[in-house]
Design an enzyme around this catalytic site. Structure first.
Site, PDB file in Angstrom:
ATOM      1  N   HIS A 121      52.283  -9.948  65.653  1.00  0.00           N
ATOM      2  CA  HIS A 121      52.391  -9.857  64.188  1.00  0.00           C
ATOM      3  C   HIS A 121      50.972  -9.652  63.645  1.00  0.00           C
ATOM      4  O   HIS A 121      50.002 -10.134  64.251  1.00  0.00           O
ATOM      5  CB  HIS A 121      52.976 -11.175  63.682  1.00  0.00           C
ATOM      6  CG  HIS A 121      53.280 -11.233  62.224  1.00  0.00           C
ATOM      7  ND1 HIS A 121      52.310 -11.458  61.277  1.00  0.00           N
ATOM      8  CD2 HIS A 121      54.443 -11.114  61.542  1.00  0.00           C
ATOM      9  CE1 HIS A 121      52.867 -11.474  60.075  1.00  0.00           C
ATOM     10  NE2 HIS A 121      54.165 -11.271  60.212  1.00  0.00           N
ATOM     11  N   ASP A 198      50.757 -18.169  68.822  1.00  0.00           N
ATOM     12  CA  ASP A 198      51.430 -17.945  67.544  1.00  0.00           C
ATOM     13  C   ASP A 198      52.853 -18.472  67.710  1.00  0.00           C
ATOM     14  O   ASP A 198      53.683 -17.857  68.395  1.00  0.00           O
ATOM     15  CB  ASP A 198      51.412 -16.447  67.224  1.00  0.00           C
ATOM     16  CG  ASP A 198      52.210 -16.113  65.964  1.00  0.00           C
ATOM     17  OD1 ASP A 198      52.962 -16.982  65.475  1.00  0.00           O
ATOM     18  OD2 ASP A 198      52.093 -14.969  65.480  1.00  0.00           O
ATOM     19  N   GLN A 201      57.701 -17.928  65.481  1.00  0.00           N
ATOM     20  CA  GLN A 201      59.113 -17.650  65.794  1.00  0.00           C
ATOM     21  C   GLN A 201      59.668 -18.548  66.891  1.00  0.00           C
ATOM     22  O   GLN A 201      60.873 -18.519  67.152  1.00  0.00           O
ATOM     23  CB  GLN A 201      59.287 -16.181  66.211  1.00  0.00           C
ATOM     24  CG  GLN A 201      58.944 -15.167  65.134  1.00  0.00           C
ATOM     25  CD  GLN A 201      59.942 -15.157  63.973  1.00  0.00           C
ATOM     26  OE1 GLN A 201      61.042 -15.708  64.066  1.00  0.00           O
ATOM     27  NE2 GLN A 201      59.554 -14.543  62.878  1.00  0.00           N
ATOM     28  N   LYS A 224      60.045 -21.224  58.162  1.00  0.00           N
ATOM     29  CA  LYS A 224      60.954 -20.561  59.098  1.00  0.00           C
ATOM     30  C   LYS A 224      61.794 -21.582  59.863  1.00  0.00           C
ATOM     31  O   LYS A 224      62.572 -21.238  60.735  1.00  0.00           O
ATOM     32  CB  LYS A 224      60.160 -19.709  60.093  1.00  0.00           C
ATOM     33  CG  LYS A 224      59.444 -18.510  59.455  1.00  0.00           C
ATOM     34  CD  LYS A 224      58.847 -17.641  60.533  1.00  0.00           C
ATOM     35  CE  LYS A 224      57.762 -16.722  60.010  1.00  0.00           C
ATOM     36  NZ  LYS A 224      58.268 -15.572  59.275  1.00  0.00           N
ATOM     37  N   CYS A 362      55.581  -6.313  59.896  1.00  0.00           N
ATOM     38  CA  CYS A 362      54.167  -6.676  60.072  1.00  0.00           C
ATOM     39  C   CYS A 362      53.715  -6.478  61.514  1.00  0.00           C
ATOM     40  O   CYS A 362      52.927  -7.266  62.047  1.00  0.00           O
ATOM     41  CB  CYS A 362      53.885  -8.108  59.623  1.00  0.00           C
ATOM     42  SG  CYS A 362      54.259  -8.378  57.904  1.00  0.00           S
TER      43      CYS A 362
HETATM   44  N1  7TS Z   1      53.598 -14.619  63.476  1.00  0.00           N
HETATM   45  C1  7TS Z   1      54.850 -14.214  63.704  1.00  0.00           C
HETATM   46  C2  7TS Z   1      55.321 -13.985  65.102  1.00  0.00           C
HETATM   47  C3  7TS Z   1      55.713 -14.029  62.613  1.00  0.00           C
HETATM   48  O1  7TS Z   1      56.965 -13.636  62.842  1.00  0.00           O
HETATM   49  C4  7TS Z   1      55.238 -14.276  61.296  1.00  0.00           C
HETATM   50  C5  7TS Z   1      56.092 -14.012  60.097  1.00  0.00           C
HETATM   51  C6  7TS Z   1      53.920 -14.720  61.128  1.00  0.00           C
HETATM   52  C7  7TS Z   1      53.126 -14.874  62.245  1.00  0.00           C
HETATM   53  C8  7TS Z   1      53.352 -15.060  59.791  1.00  0.00           C
HETATM   54  O2  7TS Z   1      53.940 -16.202  59.286  1.00  0.00           O
HETATM   55  P1  7TS Z   1      53.571 -16.725  57.811  1.00  0.00           P
HETATM   56  O3  7TS Z   1      54.523 -17.839  57.574  1.00  0.00           O
HETATM   57  O4  7TS Z   1      52.155 -17.155  57.842  1.00  0.00           O
HETATM   58  O5  7TS Z   1      53.799 -15.556  56.894  1.00  0.00           O
HETATM   59  N2  7TS Z   1      57.095 -13.065  60.328  1.00  0.00           N
HETATM   60  C9  7TS Z   1      57.879 -12.444  59.423  1.00  0.00           C
HETATM   61  C10 7TS Z   1      58.908 -11.598  59.811  1.00  0.00           C
HETATM   62  O6  7TS Z   1      59.190 -11.328  60.966  1.00  0.00           O
HETATM   63  N3  7TS Z   1      59.509 -11.135  58.711  1.00  0.00           N
HETATM   64  O7  7TS Z   1      58.899 -11.657  57.629  1.00  0.00           O
HETATM   65  C11 7TS Z   1      57.884 -12.478  58.074  1.00  0.00           C
END
Ligand code: 7TS
Length: 408
Positions: A121, A198, A201, A224, A362
């Site tokens: 990501h 990371d 997910q 999430k 992303c």
């Molecule tokens: N890393 C991964 C693997 C992700 O899926 C996401 C967000 C992030 C980092 C960033 O997370 P945040 O909470 O800091 O924004 N992924 C997604 C997605 O798959 N669709 O919308 C956001």
């Protein structure tokens, strides 16, 4: 796991969207919150709110207890060895930026290496690009195999004694696969590099044990995993955190302040300058209670079963392409249908009450590797059912018919 009972605990799911009962298949972007999380935050705001770590009055103590209590829950949930290893952040993005901006900037120099993968990501890619540009380090990529997974042989070939940081996603938000973090961490450590994970997910969908993974840093987001937005955490090994410089400065993170210089408290305080997101931390604590009550192993089994069911049902549709490995999918299926643009797909299924994600997720380098500019994605969580997937399949068949007729 009784999904119909669980669904009752999520008020948002019980509504019609565009005249159809809502089917929410976008938990990979952000999950929904159960009533217990909403109530915990409401209770905090109605009865306990004050600033933390400051006053000696009763509300100040209650707020501090609520905030620090949430930290203790996160530490236990990840099996960290102590609460001091948990830094609250705005989410995964902020946590990864902290490791990059503080740890990596101080250890990387000309000729050193940072190793990631093309499936990352942007939150686990751009911070490392920035470190590489600022320090003269090289950003290297472990190549992907044909199905998108990485092989440990390739990890061995990519990581060298010049590698300072290896940073890999535990679960891919596009391919749905799980990376062998423990094995990658062992290779990183053999070369003296730190392992960053990371966990955006993975944390919502499986039992995570940072000590068993032996990772040095682990980042995740509350929103999430049934928690609110604006809160997440960085786990870091204590000796690493206490040797890192803060990247934000101000109140509550200092030990001693003089006119020209200051010293920092130990972690986690040194990384939490200013008034934190107290109600959100309380909500995250309640989300952890909720998930633990259901059981992470039950959730993992449910999400995997649904992903497999979705993979099988979607494969029946002529003209569909499903991305990622066939085995071991964690809670999501990414696909394209004929040459219908994913945004059009998502718009048509939304008109039938079904929420899916469309775009590059992303992950622009991964999209390029897949040879597409964007995809559709259905992602599942503990409140989804096989009927939700059946509804999606019917909606996709409807969309296909609509566009096929349109083309004639
Ligand atoms: N890393 C991964 C693997 C992700 O899926 C996401 C967000 C992030 C980092 C960033 O997370 P945040 O909470 O800091 O924004 N992924 C997604 C997605 O798959 N669709 O919308 C956001």
């Amino acid at each position: 796991m009784n999904t119909s009972e669980i669904r009752k605990l999520f008020p948002i799911l019980h509504q019609e969207v565009n005249g159809h009962p809502l089917v929410y298949l976008d938990s990979g972007a952000s999950s929904q919150r159960p009533i217990s999380v909403i109530e915990a935050m409401k209770h905090y705001e109605e009865f306990d709110h004050s600033n933390v770590h400051r006053g000696v009055h009763t509300l100040g103590s209650r707020a501090t207890e609520a905030y620090e209590g949430a930290r203790a829950k996160v530490a236990r949930f990840l099996n960290a060895s102590s609460e001091e290893e948990i830094v609250f952040t705005r989410g995964t993005t902020t946590a990864l930026n902290l490791v990059a901006g503080s740890y990596a900037r101080s250890v990387c120099g000309e000729g050193d290496e940072i190793v990631i993968t093309p499936m990352e990501h942007h939150a686990n890619l751009i911070p490392w690009q920035q470190v590489a540009k600022a320090t003269g380090a090289t950003l290297k990529y472990i190549p992907l195999q044909e199905d998108g997974s990485i092989s440990l042989d390739d990890v061995e070939k990519t990581v060298t004694d010049r590698t300072k940081v290896v940073s890999v996603t535990y679960v891919s938000n596009v391919l749905g696969l799980t990376n062998p973090i423990r094995e990658i961490a062992a290779i990183a450590h053999r070369h003296g590099a730190v392992m960053v994970v990371d966990g955006a997910q993975s944390t919502p969908h499986m039992k995570v044990d940072v000590q068993e993974l032996d990772c040095d840093f682990y980042a995740f987001s509350g929103h999430k995993m049934c928690g609110p937005t604006g809160i997440g955490a960085l786990y870091g090994k204590k000796k690493l955190l206490n040797n890192m410089e803060p990247i934000e400065f101000g109140g509550e993170m200092i030990d001693f302040v003089d006119l020209q210089d200051s010293t920092w408290k130990d972690a986690p305080s040194r990384f939490e300058a200013g008034t934190p997101m107290i109600a959100s931390a309380v909500g995250l604590g309640a989300a952890i209670d909720f998930l633990e009550q259901i059981g992470m192993d039950n959730i993992a089994a449910h999400d995997r079963k649904l992903a497999l069911y979705a993979q099988n049902r979607l494969s029946e549709i002529e003209g569909i392409t499903i991305y990622g490995p066939k085995e071991n999918r964690t809670g999501l299926v990414t696909f394209n249908l004929d040459d219908v643009h994913p945004h059009d797909l998502s718009t048509v299924v939304d008109s039938l009450g079904i929420a899916i994600r469309a775009g590059h997720h992303c992950c622009q380098p991964l999209m390029r590797w897949l040879g597409v500019s964007s995809t559709a994605r259905a992602s599942f969580y503990l409140y989804n059912t096989e009927e939700d997937i059946d509804r999606l399949v019917s909606a996709l068949l409807h969309t296909k018919e609509y566009f096929d007729h349109g083309l004639r």
